[in-house]
Scaffold this motif. Structure first.
Motif, PDB file in Angstrom:
ATOM      1  N   ILE A   1       6.122   7.243   2.198  1.00  0.00           N
ATOM      2  CA  ILE A   1       5.068   7.686   3.101  1.00  0.00           C
ATOM      3  C   ILE A   1       5.013   6.735   4.282  1.00  0.00           C
ATOM      4  CG2 ILE A   1       3.275   6.400   1.852  1.00  0.00           C
ATOM      5  CD1 ILE A   1       1.325   8.678   2.584  1.00  0.00           C
ATOM      6  N   GLY A   2       4.873   7.284   5.487  1.00  0.00           N
ATOM      7  CA  GLY A   2       4.764   6.465   6.675  1.00  0.00           C
ATOM      8  C   GLY A   2       3.388   5.855   6.797  1.00  0.00           C
ATOM      9  N   VAL A   3       3.291   4.768   7.559  1.00  0.00           N
ATOM     10  CA  VAL A   3       2.026   4.042   7.629  1.00  0.00           C
ATOM     11  C   VAL A   3       0.958   4.829   8.393  1.00  0.00           C
ATOM     12  CG1 VAL A   3       3.127   1.790   7.409  1.00  0.00           C
ATOM     13  CG2 VAL A   3       2.763   2.765   9.687  1.00  0.00           C
TER      14      VAL A   3
ATOM     15  N   VAL B   1       0.833  -1.196   0.000  1.00  0.00           N
ATOM     16  CA  VAL B   1       0.000   0.000   0.000  1.00  0.00           C
ATOM     17  C   VAL B   1       0.872   1.250   0.000  1.00  0.00           C
ATOM     18  CG1 VAL B   1      -1.715   1.335   1.286  1.00  0.00           C
ATOM     19  CG2 VAL B   1      -1.933  -1.155   1.129  1.00  0.00           C
ATOM     20  N   ALA B   2       1.932   1.254   0.814  1.00  0.00           N
ATOM     21  CA  ALA B   2       2.815   2.422   0.894  1.00  0.00           C
ATOM     22  C   ALA B   2       3.473   2.710  -0.447  1.00  0.00           C
ATOM     23  CB  ALA B   2       3.877   2.209   1.973  1.00  0.00           C
ATOM     24  N   GLU B   3       3.886   1.683  -1.158  1.00  0.00           N
ATOM     25  CA  GLU B   3       4.530   1.880  -2.468  1.00  0.00           C
ATOM     26  C   GLU B   3       3.550   2.483  -3.461  1.00  0.00           C
ATOM     27  OE1 GLU B   3       6.146  -1.807  -3.778  1.00  0.00           O
ATOM     28  OE2 GLU B   3       7.871  -1.745  -2.412  1.00  0.00           O
ATOM     29  N   GLU B   4       2.331   1.953  -3.513  1.00  0.00           N
ATOM     30  CA  GLU B   4       1.350   2.461  -4.471  1.00  0.00           C
ATOM     31  C   GLU B   4       0.925   3.893  -4.127  1.00  0.00           C
ATOM     32  OE1 GLU B   4       0.891   1.067  -7.110  1.00  0.00           O
ATOM     33  OE2 GLU B   4       1.073  -1.099  -6.893  1.00  0.00           O
ATOM     34  N   VAL B   5       0.746   4.175  -2.846  1.00  0.00           N
ATOM     35  CA  VAL B   5       0.326   5.516  -2.444  1.00  0.00           C
ATOM     36  C   VAL B   5       1.424   6.528  -2.724  1.00  0.00           C
ATOM     37  CG1 VAL B   5      -0.271   6.959  -0.461  1.00  0.00           C
ATOM     38  CG2 VAL B   5      -1.337   4.713  -0.732  1.00  0.00           C
ATOM     39  N   ALA B   6       2.665   6.191  -2.379  1.00  0.00           N
ATOM     40  CA  ALA B   6       3.771   7.114  -2.627  1.00  0.00           C
ATOM     41  C   ALA B   6       3.919   7.403  -4.114  1.00  0.00           C
ATOM     42  CB  ALA B   6       5.076   6.536  -2.071  1.00  0.00           C
ATOM     43  N   ALA B   7       3.770   6.375  -4.956  1.00  0.00           N
ATOM     44  CA  ALA B   7       3.872   6.576  -6.403  1.00  0.00           C
ATOM     45  C   ALA B   7       2.736   7.453  -6.913  1.00  0.00           C
ATOM     46  CB  ALA B   7       3.866   5.227  -7.117  1.00  0.00           C
ATOM     47  N   ALA B   8       1.512   7.227  -6.417  1.00  0.00           N
ATOM     48  CA  ALA B   8       0.363   8.010  -6.876  1.00  0.00           C
ATOM     49  C   ALA B   8       0.438   9.451  -6.405  1.00  0.00           C
ATOM     50  CB  ALA B   8      -0.934   7.365  -6.379  1.00  0.00           C
TER      51      ALA B   8
END
Length: 626
Positions: free
Chosen positions: A73-75, A60-67
């Motif tokens: 981004i921290g959890v 989730v962190a990888e996809e959110v940071a990319a978007a």
């Protein structure tokens, strides 16, 4: 610094990110370059970073940071404080669905608000239907139209102005002004993006996009250097260029450029296309490629259309949105009461515009209010438009017009093309509805609408079940808020292109549309209206009321409740064919007056309620992205 501010200011006024710069980056006009500031990678400072602890959190962190365009981004970082506007959120939701095989809706994603919460939801999320990847086929000569393109094709056939779907932008070129280089760059754009060299044809009674070979882009050059009336002449030429009407069955390419040479190293470019081939997000790609920095990868609109068709054929895929819209639209009343008259039959689709600069202080206050309430700026503007529509046009009826343009499908790659959805947004205003309540309702309703996209406007009208005359849209009111991330400048080897703004084309896609646009010179609010539906004086009153209400909603001063009520125009009796006599006390400098009269402090509601004592109302409008 954050602790010091938190000890002295309300929570909604404390900046979520702080950075120390040697100097504020400036644009060509000497003002702060907001695009450069937005691209700055902020130091977390003393904020505690919580790394992903599970595989689900890492994904989730990888996809959110990319978007969101972040290095990480921290959890526990709030999405609303990390650049998580609705378009960025939509860009995260789709790849999450594809990589996990689980469905997390946009509404759930925004409601959860952190990586940790979304990761927990994934564990019990329902399984997603099989996805269909984008497949490029360079040898293919025709494609089906996307849902948006079908709607635009219908619109183009109904209108008599020819410019209902025309779009135009004005760009400022600084540096080396080379006409051959410009022609080569424009021709390269057409060669790379199939949709710009497509015409509408017929295949077994269905409209299709027929892709033709690359052809040169028409480039008109006007040298205005040394002319005493250069500015006036440039304005006339820009206006004429923006009103070009494309014949979508014959004209190719769907791109034209007019170069206005103002100085040896300064020129304005009037870039004209058709909405069936471009949208507001496309201008960033066009600017980059015209400046000599073509994008590395991009999606073809034809591939998107093929994926739409494949998904539509998945058993049960359309049942969920159909069930949602059947319930959501039940009993909804189109906002026809906003207009002096409803024009039936073949509409002209004429368009006039009222443009007002938005003070930076007002834009900052809108963003602060959005962050403090956990919504997006889009929801703030949408709510303000709902209130303004009710005050200026609904009278004693049960419905008034409102709408919003919301993000369409997430974009895995950059593109040129209209990858948007047109969605109804229905707001329900009760007698005790506060502005903050309306904010949350607007955000939730818009997110649910996006989660259930995929049906055409014709299908939505059929699910509504009412009767609309030919040429009259179900939702004749819309609002388009330009999302963060659309570039305002592009740099080439020896040139720079700045976005000066979108130009009026003399046409309109809906009878009333509110645009909130960003340009290199700042933000602007544009009200585009069809004068055959709404008298120009009433459109000016609507603009004034919208700005007053928006201002009062984000200003924390006791007098603003009264100010919001004073913003309501006095309506006079109708005379002859729906004509309206308007108050002459109109101020062309409302935006500047709003800026001068207050220090904006976000967070307060403009009133405890809307129109005390009246019955609850339903507002229905269109939502579409730019």
């Amino acid at each position: 610094m954050s602790r010091w501010l938190r000890s002295r200011l309300p929570a909604h006024l404390v900046p979520s990110r702080i950075a120390v710069l040697d100097a504020i980056p400036l644009g060509t006009t000497g003002k702060a370059d907001r695009a450069a500031l937005a691209a700055w990678v902020f130091d977390r400072g003393s904020a505690e970073y919580a790394a992903p602890r599970t595989e689900a959190e890492r994904l989730v962190a990888e996809e959110v940071a990319a978007a969101f365009g972040l290095p990480g981004i921290g959890v526990h970082d709030r999405f609303s404080e990390s650049g998580g506007h609705s378009l960025a959120a939509a860009r995260a939701v789709t790849p999450l669905r594809e990589s996990t095989g689980r469905v997390v809706t946009l509404a759930e994603f925004l409601s959860d608000g952190t990586v940790a919460a979304v990761a927990r939801r994934l564990a019990d999320a329902p399984a997603a239907a099989p996805s269909s990847a984008l497949e490029e086929n360079p040898s293919r000569e025709s494609y089906p139209l996307t849902g948006t393109q079908r709607d635009l094709w219908t619109l183009a056939q109904l209108g008599s102005t020819g410019t209902a779907t025309t779009v135009a932008w004005r760009l400022r070129l600084r540096g080396r002004v080379s006409v051959p280089a410009l022609r080569a760059a424009a021709d390269g754009i057409v060669a790379r993006h199939e949709v710009l060299r497509g015409t509408i044809g017929d295949h077994d009674g269905e409209p299709v996009m027929v892709v033709g070979p690359p052809v040169p882009v028409p480039v008109d050059v006007h040298d205005l250097r040394g002319l005493a009336d250069a500015d006036r002449r440039a304005g006339e030429l820009a206006t004429a260029a923006a009103r070009h009407a494309f014949d979508l069955t014959e004209d190719t390419p769907l791109l034209r450029i007019t170069l206005l040479r103002l100085a040896d190293d300064v020129a304005d470019l009037i870039v004209v296309s058709d909405h069936i081939a471009t949208d507001g997000a496309s201008v960033g790609v066009l600017m980059a490629e015209l400046a000599g920095a073509p994008v590395a990868s991009f999606a073809q609109v034809g591939a998107v259309a093929l994926r739409e068709r494949a998904l539509a054929e998945v058993p049960g895929e359309r049942d969920r949105p159909a069930a949602y819209w059947s319930g959501e639209l039940a009993g909804a009343i189109p906002p026809d009461a906003l207009f002096d008259r409803v024009v039936h039959g073949r509409r002209r689709f004429a368009g006039e515009r009222i443009s007002t600069p938005l003070p930076e202080s007002l834009g900052s206050a809108v963003r602060a209010l959005a962050e403090s309430t956990g919504v997006t700026p889009f929801a703030v503007y949408l709510s303000a438009m709902g209130g303004a529509g009710r005050r200026t046009g609904a009278g004693q009826g049960r419905a008034a017009g409102n709408g919003g343009r919301a993000p369409g499908p997430a974009r895995a790659r950059t593109h040129v093309g209209p990858l948007v959805d047109v969605l109804p947004v229905r707001l329900r205003l009760g007698a005790d509805t506060s502005f903050r309540d309306l904010l949350r309702a607007a955000m939730t309703t818009a997110a649910h609408a996006i989660d259930h996209r995929g049906l055409s406007s014709g299908e939505l009208t059929a699910l509504w079940g009412g009767d609309r005359p030919a040429g009259v849209p179900l939702t004749p009111v819309s609002i388009a808020v330009q999302p963060d991330g659309v570039p305002l400048s592009a740099h080439g080897p020896d040139t720079r292109l700045d976005l000066l703004g979108e130009l009026p084309t003399g046409g309109s896609r809906t009878p009333l549309t509110v645009f909130v646009n960003a340009t290199v010179d700042g933000a602007e609010l544009i009200v585009e209206h069809d004068p055959s539906w709404r008298a120009p004086c009433r459109a000016r009153w609507f603009t004034r009321s919208l700005l007053h209400l928006l201002h009062a909603a984000v200003v924390h001063q006791p007098r603003h409740r009264q100010a919001a009520r004073r913003a309501q125009p006095v309506r006079h009796g109708r005379a002859g064919r729906g004509a309206l006599r308007c108050d002459r006390r109109e101020s062309p400098s409302l935006g500047h007056r709003v800026s001068r009269r207050s220090r904006l402090m976000a967070g307060s509601a403009f009133s405890n309620n809307f129109d005390q004592g009246r019955r609850p109302r339903s507002l229905v409008g269109s939502a579409r992205s730019r």
